[in-house]
Motif scaffolding. Sequence first.
Motif, short mmCIF file in Angstrom:
data_model
loop_
_atom_site.label_atom_id
_atom_site.label_comp_id
_atom_site.label_asym_id
_atom_site.label_seq_id
_atom_site.Cartn_x
_atom_site.Cartn_y
_atom_site.Cartn_z
N GLU A 37 0.81 -1.21 0.00
CA GLU A 37 0.00 0.00 0.00
C GLU A 37 0.84 1.26 0.00
O GLU A 37 1.96 1.27 0.49
N GLU A 38 0.26 2.32 -0.56
CA GLU A 38 0.82 3.67 -0.49
C GLU A 38 0.12 4.35 0.68
O GLU A 38 -1.10 4.48 0.68
N LEU A 39 0.88 4.78 1.67
CA LEU A 39 0.30 5.35 2.88
C LEU A 39 0.98 6.67 3.23
O LEU A 39 1.94 7.08 2.59
N LYS A 40 0.47 7.32 4.26
CA LYS A 40 1.07 8.51 4.86
C LYS A 40 1.51 8.13 6.27
O LYS A 40 0.81 7.41 6.98
N CYS A 41 2.69 8.60 6.67
CA CYS A 41 3.21 8.28 7.99
C CYS A 41 3.92 9.48 8.59
O CYS A 41 4.16 10.48 7.92
N ASN A 42 4.29 9.35 9.85
CA ASN A 42 5.19 10.29 10.50
C ASN A 42 6.53 9.55 10.56
O ASN A 42 6.66 8.57 11.29
N TYR A 43 7.49 9.99 9.76
CA TYR A 43 8.77 9.29 9.64
C TYR A 43 9.84 10.03 10.44
O TYR A 43 9.99 11.24 10.31
N GLN A 44 10.56 9.27 11.25
CA GLN A 44 11.62 9.84 12.07
C GLN A 44 12.92 9.08 11.80
O GLN A 44 12.96 7.86 11.98
N ASP A 45 13.96 9.80 11.38
CA ASP A 45 15.29 9.20 11.22
C ASP A 45 15.95 9.12 12.59
O ASP A 45 15.91 10.08 13.35
N ASN A 46 16.56 7.99 12.88
CA ASN A 46 17.27 7.85 14.14
C ASN A 46 18.35 6.78 14.02
O ASN A 46 18.28 5.75 14.65
N ALA A 47 19.34 7.04 13.19
CA ALA A 47 20.40 6.06 12.97
C ALA A 47 21.35 6.03 14.16
O ALA A 47 21.73 7.05 14.70
N TYR A 48 21.69 4.82 14.58
CA TYR A 48 22.68 4.63 15.63
C TYR A 48 23.28 3.24 15.49
O TYR A 48 22.75 2.39 14.80
N THR A 49 24.38 3.02 16.15
CA THR A 49 25.02 1.71 16.13
C THR A 49 25.20 1.21 17.55
O THR A 49 25.32 2.00 18.48
N LYS A 50 25.20 -0.10 17.69
CA LYS A 50 25.39 -0.69 19.01
C LYS A 50 26.06 -2.04 18.84
O LYS A 50 25.84 -2.74 17.85
N LEU A 51 26.87 -2.40 19.80
CA LEU A 51 27.61 -3.66 19.78
C LEU A 51 26.84 -4.68 20.61
O LEU A 51 26.56 -4.46 21.78
N THR A 52 26.50 -5.80 20.00
CA THR A 52 25.76 -6.85 20.69
C THR A 52 26.73 -7.85 21.32
O THR A 52 27.94 -7.76 21.13
N ALA A 53 26.19 -8.82 22.02
CA ALA A 53 27.02 -9.84 22.66
C ALA A 53 27.80 -10.66 21.64
O ALA A 53 28.90 -11.14 21.92
N GLU A 54 27.25 -10.81 20.44
CA GLU A 54 27.94 -11.57 19.38
C GLU A 54 28.86 -10.69 18.56
O GLU A 54 29.30 -11.08 17.48
N GLN A 55 29.13 -9.48 19.01
CA GLN A 55 30.02 -8.54 18.35
C GLN A 55 29.47 -8.08 17.00
O GLN A 55 30.22 -7.84 16.08
N LYS A 56 28.16 -8.00 16.88
CA LYS A 56 27.54 -7.52 15.65
C LYS A 56 27.11 -6.08 15.83
O LYS A 56 26.65 -5.70 16.90
N ILE A 57 27.23 -5.30 14.79
CA ILE A 57 26.80 -3.91 14.84
C ILE A 57 25.46 -3.80 14.13
O ILE A 57 25.32 -4.22 12.99
N ILE A 58 24.48 -3.23 14.82
CA ILE A 58 23.15 -3.04 14.25
C ILE A 58 22.93 -1.55 14.07
O ILE A 58 23.14 -0.77 15.00
N THR A 59 22.52 -1.15 12.87
CA THR A 59 22.23 0.25 12.62
C THR A 59 20.77 0.38 12.24
O THR A 59 20.36 -0.12 11.19
N LEU A 60 19.98 1.03 13.08
CA LEU A 60 18.59 1.30 12.76
C LEU A 60 18.53 2.67 12.11
O LEU A 60 19.17 3.60 12.58
N VAL A 104 -6.38 -1.41 17.75
CA VAL A 104 -5.04 -0.87 17.51
C VAL A 104 -5.11 0.65 17.44
O VAL A 104 -5.85 1.21 16.63
N ASN A 105 -4.34 1.32 18.28
CA ASN A 105 -4.30 2.78 18.29
C ASN A 105 -3.34 3.28 17.22
O ASN A 105 -3.70 4.15 16.45
N PHE A 106 -2.13 2.73 17.17
CA PHE A 106 -1.17 3.11 16.15
C PHE A 106 -0.21 1.97 15.89
O PHE A 106 -0.09 1.05 16.68
N THR A 107 0.45 2.05 14.72
CA THR A 107 1.42 1.04 14.30
C THR A 107 2.77 1.72 14.11
O THR A 107 2.83 2.82 13.57
N VAL A 108 3.82 1.06 14.57
CA VAL A 108 5.19 1.56 14.40
C VAL A 108 5.99 0.50 13.65
O VAL A 108 5.97 -0.67 14.00
N LEU A 109 6.70 0.94 12.59
CA LEU A 109 7.64 0.08 11.88
C LEU A 109 9.04 0.58 12.13
O LEU A 109 9.34 1.75 11.84
#
Length: 112
Positions: A37-60, A104-109
């Motif tokens: 679907e084509e929708l309208k949303c409130n989009y927020q950029d929030n890139a960060y990195t973090k080191l997990t126990a398995e030494q993997k870096i995740i960037t959201l 459902v009040n709102f959905t976050v992806l």
Amino acid sequence: MKYPKLVPDRICQTDITVVIYGEGVSETGSPIIVSNEELKCNYQDNAYTKLTAEQKIITLSGKAYFNGDICPRQAIISGGYVEVHGVKRTIYKGTKSRNPDGTVNFTVLELN
């Protein structure tokens, strides 16, 4: 009882294409698309990195907030992708925030 909209339509101004996959795969091994679907949303950029126990870096790279339930056919959103600002991003996590009555009040992806 009528519950307040925590993500009202007036703040959802960003155009976004949302493709949500269902559980399992098709006969050809590709994901089953349950919503496109084509929708309208409130989009927020929030890139960060973090080191997990398995030494993997995740960037959201962002979160997309929607008023209501964007995919009522699925109880949970476990996969898919979005296209926002001309960039294709993978759905990392989907959350349906519910009112006390179960609607459902709102959905976050959360996006990679």
